[in-house]
Design a protein around this motif. Sequence first.
Motif, PDB file in Angstrom:
ATOM      1  N   THR A   1       0.674  -1.106   0.101  1.00 14.30           N
ATOM      2  CA  THR A   1       0.074   0.008   0.053  1.00 14.30           C
ATOM      3  C   THR A   1       0.998   1.409  -0.002  1.00 14.30           C
ATOM      4  O   THR A   1       1.881   1.128   0.591  1.00 14.30           O
ATOM      5  CB  THR A   1      -0.851  -0.032   1.505  1.00 14.30           C
ATOM      6  OG1 THR A   1       0.007  -0.125   2.498  1.00 14.30           O
ATOM      7  CG2 THR A   1      -1.939  -1.094   1.196  1.00 14.30           C
ATOM      8  N   ASP A   2       0.422   2.204  -0.722  1.00 14.78           N
ATOM      9  CA  ASP A   2       1.137   3.361  -0.663  1.00 14.78           C
ATOM     10  C   ASP A   2       0.237   4.478  -1.273  1.00 14.78           C
ATOM     11  O   ASP A   2      -0.299   4.190  -2.125  1.00 14.78           O
ATOM     12  CB  ASP A   2       2.708   3.477  -1.470  1.00 14.78           C
ATOM     13  CG  ASP A   2       3.397   4.570  -1.057  1.00 14.78           C
ATOM     14  OD1 ASP A   2       3.175   5.156  -0.161  1.00 14.78           O
ATOM     15  OD2 ASP A   2       4.296   4.647  -1.861  1.00 14.78           O
ATOM     16  N   GLY A   3       0.768   5.681  -1.015  1.00 12.55           N
ATOM     17  CA  GLY A   3      -0.015   7.065  -1.669  1.00 12.55           C
ATOM     18  C   GLY A   3       0.891   7.666  -2.746  1.00 12.55           C
ATOM     19  O   GLY A   3       1.785   6.888  -3.348  1.00 12.55           O
TER      20      GLY A   3
ATOM     21  N   LEU B   1       3.048   3.221  -9.191  1.00 18.69           N
ATOM     22  CA  LEU B   1       3.541   3.950  -8.005  1.00 18.69           C
ATOM     23  C   LEU B   1       3.434   3.109  -6.888  1.00 18.69           C
ATOM     24  O   LEU B   1       4.218   3.413  -5.760  1.00 18.69           O
ATOM     25  CB  LEU B   1       2.972   5.186  -7.898  1.00 18.69           C
ATOM     26  CG  LEU B   1       3.429   6.224  -8.951  1.00 18.69           C
ATOM     27  CD1 LEU B   1       2.593   7.532  -8.612  1.00 18.69           C
ATOM     28  CD2 LEU B   1       4.854   6.458  -8.867  1.00 18.69           C
ATOM     29  N   CYS B   2       2.419   2.449  -6.632  1.00 15.05           N
ATOM     30  CA  CYS B   2       2.134   1.459  -5.214  1.00 15.05           C
ATOM     31  C   CYS B   2       2.661   0.161  -5.355  1.00 15.05           C
ATOM     32  O   CYS B   2       2.648  -0.517  -4.304  1.00 15.05           O
ATOM     33  CB  CYS B   2       0.665   1.314  -5.319  1.00 15.05           C
ATOM     34  SG  CYS B   2      -0.240   3.054  -5.025  1.00 15.05           S
ATOM     35  N   LEU B   3       3.510  -0.086  -6.430  1.00 15.66           N
ATOM     36  CA  LEU B   3       3.984  -1.411  -6.554  1.00 15.66           C
ATOM     37  C   LEU B   3       5.050  -1.774  -5.331  1.00 15.66           C
ATOM     38  O   LEU B   3       5.174  -2.560  -4.707  1.00 15.66           O
ATOM     39  CB  LEU B   3       5.008  -1.723  -7.976  1.00 15.66           C
ATOM     40  CG  LEU B   3       3.908  -2.399  -8.925  1.00 15.66           C
ATOM     41  CD1 LEU B   3       4.869  -2.531 -10.277  1.00 15.66           C
ATOM     42  CD2 LEU B   3       3.474  -3.877  -8.423  1.00 15.66           C
ATOM     43  N   VAL B   4       5.917  -0.832  -5.308  1.00  8.16           N
ATOM     44  CA  VAL B   4       7.104  -0.914  -4.274  1.00  8.16           C
ATOM     45  C   VAL B   4       6.471  -0.589  -2.703  1.00  8.16           C
ATOM     46  O   VAL B   4       5.719   0.648  -2.614  1.00  8.16           O
ATOM     47  CB  VAL B   4       8.099   0.182  -4.369  1.00  8.16           C
ATOM     48  CG1 VAL B   4       9.582  -0.121  -3.309  1.00  8.16           C
ATOM     49  CG2 VAL B   4       8.665  -0.345  -5.700  1.00  8.16           C
TER      50      VAL B   4
ATOM     51  N   LEU C   1       8.176   4.499 -15.252  1.00  8.11           N
ATOM     52  CA  LEU C   1       6.994   3.836 -15.873  1.00  8.11           C
ATOM     53  C   LEU C   1       5.829   4.586 -15.573  1.00  8.11           C
ATOM     54  O   LEU C   1       4.922   4.979 -16.587  1.00  8.11           O
ATOM     55  CB  LEU C   1       6.821   2.252 -15.397  1.00  8.11           C
ATOM     56  CG  LEU C   1       8.090   1.551 -15.965  1.00  8.11           C
ATOM     57  CD1 LEU C   1       7.612   0.380 -15.339  1.00  8.11           C
ATOM     58  CD2 LEU C   1       8.111   1.487 -17.699  1.00  8.11           C
ATOM     59  N   ALA C   2       5.391   5.106 -14.499  1.00 10.13           N
ATOM     60  CA  ALA C   2       4.065   5.736 -13.907  1.00 10.13           C
ATOM     61  C   ALA C   2       4.121   6.886 -14.575  1.00 10.13           C
ATOM     62  O   ALA C   2       3.059   7.442 -15.297  1.00 10.13           O
ATOM     63  CB  ALA C   2       4.134   6.015 -12.711  1.00 10.13           C
ATOM     64  N   ALA C   3       5.333   7.472 -14.717  1.00 12.27           N
ATOM     65  CA  ALA C   3       5.292   8.934 -15.711  1.00 12.27           C
ATOM     66  C   ALA C   3       5.190   8.997 -17.122  1.00 12.27           C
ATOM     67  O   ALA C   3       4.509   9.565 -17.664  1.00 12.27           O
ATOM     68  CB  ALA C   3       6.650   9.642 -15.378  1.00 12.27           C
TER      69      ALA C   3
ATOM     70  N   PRO D   1      -5.555  -2.118  -1.847  1.00 13.24           N
ATOM     71  CA  PRO D   1      -4.561  -2.674  -2.404  1.00 13.24           C
ATOM     72  C   PRO D   1      -4.615  -2.597  -4.064  1.00 13.24           C
ATOM     73  O   PRO D   1      -5.631  -2.219  -4.584  1.00 13.24           O
ATOM     74  CB  PRO D   1      -5.130  -4.363  -2.240  1.00 13.24           C
ATOM     75  CG  PRO D   1      -6.044  -4.181  -1.029  1.00 13.24           C
ATOM     76  CD  PRO D   1      -6.915  -2.950  -0.969  1.00 13.24           C
ATOM     77  N   VAL D   2      -3.454  -2.557  -4.489  1.00 16.79           N
ATOM     78  CA  VAL D   2      -3.469  -2.355  -5.968  1.00 16.79           C
ATOM     79  C   VAL D   2      -3.689  -3.807  -6.858  1.00 16.79           C
ATOM     80  O   VAL D   2      -3.098  -4.834  -6.553  1.00 16.79           O
ATOM     81  CB  VAL D   2      -2.146  -1.796  -6.380  1.00 16.79           C
ATOM     82  CG1 VAL D   2      -2.001  -1.730  -8.041  1.00 16.79           C
ATOM     83  CG2 VAL D   2      -1.965  -0.656  -5.708  1.00 16.79           C
TER      84      VAL D   2
END
Length: 752
Positions: free
Chosen positions: A519-521, A558-561, A735-737, A533-534
């Motif tokens: 999880t992450d923002g 972005l939430c993978l790591v 990759l997100a960018a 969860p992603v």
Amino acid sequence: MLGRLGAFLQQAVETQEPSIDLLKAFTEHWKGITQYYLDTTDENTPVKQTDIPWRLKQMLDILVYEEKQQPAGETGPCLEYLLQHKILETLSTLGKAEYPPGMRQQVLLFFSRVLGQMQHPLLHYLNVHRPVQKLLQLGSDALGSETEKGEVEFVAALCAKIKQDPALLSYILEGRALLNGKKPSDQVLCPQGETASKQGETSPTNGPLAVPTEQEMGAYAASPTREVSCFNTSGETTNSSPGRTQSNLITSLINLCKSKKSKVVLKAQENLLLLVTVAQPAAATFLVENSPFCPLVTEHLCVLYDAIPTSLDPADIASLERVSWRLQGNSAEEGSFPGKGSMEAFFNWLDYCDHMVKEAHSVIADALTAAIGEKLFQGTLQPQILQMSELGILVSTALLTGMVRQIRAPALIQEMVEFMLGTERQPEAITDSAQQHPLRSQLIEHCNHLSDEISMATLRLFEELLQLPHQHVVYNLVLRNLEEHSYVLRGPLGQEEHASLEQEHCEDALELEEDPYFTDGFPDVGFRGSRKPVPAAPKRPARPDGKRDVNEIVSSFLCLVPDEAKTSSSLEEAGYNTYVHDALGLFQECCANVSSWNWPQAPGSLESCHAGAPFYEGHFLKVLFDRMTQILDQPYGLNLQVTSVLSRLALFPHPHLHEYLLDPYLNLAPGCRTLFSVLVRVIGDLMQRIQRVTHFPAKLLLVRTWLMGLDPGERIDHRTLLEGVVVLEEFCKELAAIAFVKLSSTSCTGPA
């Protein structure tokens, strides 16, 4: 009033002066030169200490003045005298003898000025054409720097005349004596040893040679039984085939291009370029088929390549920026390294060849391109890349990367791409033999070499290849395997559970969803963070238009790591917005390169693809994905290079590439993997390893500090693992960018 009176008196004086006898003055100056050889016994007196240079200058001035007084197209008595008495023949002989010392330079200067300042087409005359050939043939035994200036001025005058009248090329290039107005196909070659003067006894000494028409030159060049007669340095004629190198205009120019003086080299290159841009197809064909132009140019290129030391550091090779043949490099400058001069000399000549291919007549450009492909690429480079020596592979791969960066002529790029990748366009199969194109297969295998240095050098080569403005590169490496769309599950979108049961990587992804670390923002951006969860597999329906929400896709990367593996927020580093800015610039540049490739704007429908065809990502993507799975066990520099190549692929605005590399919610067919699924597996491996490393966050921060160039002050355990985590975090941001920029952009063909 006084002004008019003065002008009248001046005119009266001038009319009373006796007119100058130009012919008498001309003959007196010539007799003065010949008398010097009869009277002088000192052979060591330099020519500049005699009156020969002054007399030659007076003769030139008389010829130029006389021409201005004659009606256009007519020859004056002084020019007739020069032709009938074979003055140029005699001067060329004196120049060859180099008597008195420095005479060759004076003769070259006189010829250059006569040809350059007189408008009358002198090269059509046999008694001008023949001594010109004699002087050209002296180039092979020239006295080095003492005569180079005169030689380059002489060949420059010839090239200028040929540019004005390309039909002269067949005479000047090979020295053919067309006697009695015979056509090239009717020319009878004299036997070996028969002198040119004997051959020309029946021809008029002051009459112009019959210049062949463009059709006649084309017929001559196309004749399979043609032979060319050339004057050798003794004035004799010899039968010559195109493959036999003899001294002529081309060899003189190439030899001058090897001079130690940069000004001489530059002028010789400019005039050789002038010669290859002839407008007539027949003249271009004649130059290719009846001169050693292509062999000499490519031979010099290969010689310069072989002169590069094999002990060069690949990092030094990579540090060399693109060179220009108009700017001679200075290997003694600050920051130079051993072997830099040899390497610069090679790339200077390569840039010149590249420029010639762009500017030359298409016939010449095609022939030169084929010769470079055969001699340099296949004959020299291929054996070095396929060799067993790791040092040899490393240096040759780095030099090939420099060539990819240097070459810009479309024809030469085409030759180079086909040399490395082949021409195959059918989808690859796992069972494909490397014998289809051994070099391509070997280069891709080198990306996964036991030597990390070779792997990095080869990955850098492919990164440069992907930046070429050539569609076949990305098609041959990747796109031909994605066209069938067979990586997508063929079935209703609601059958996710059935798909997940058949995909092993989806099981790993589901385990990650339940993990509290996953999880992450969103730091540094306007996207609102999500503690949900992603999903690693499609869990919710797409929008009615079939497109995913930009926020969903960006958040997936972005939430993978997990939080424990993130350190960028703890340090004063550029945030995600910087990645977006960089990705936008690279994407716009990539769009500019592919704008003429007519790529589709959306993926092909599954109905239009062949069902049942097993999906294979291809040799190139397989090696890249395999390398990504090892990111936690590889050196930092190698990881950076692998992710850099994958980022370059993700930038391409092709819908299949975007879908396959940047769509986390892709409904995958059983047994298929994508970039996102590979990353999910890596994260799963990371989550297990984190538990076995004590004080993992603190050690990760130390590694991050060390990678920023700061001394951590202590030894770091598990450094390779921790460096891999840093690269993984940055790659996911990148990759997100890229996904955000591509999905938000409407200025380029693509999935947006």
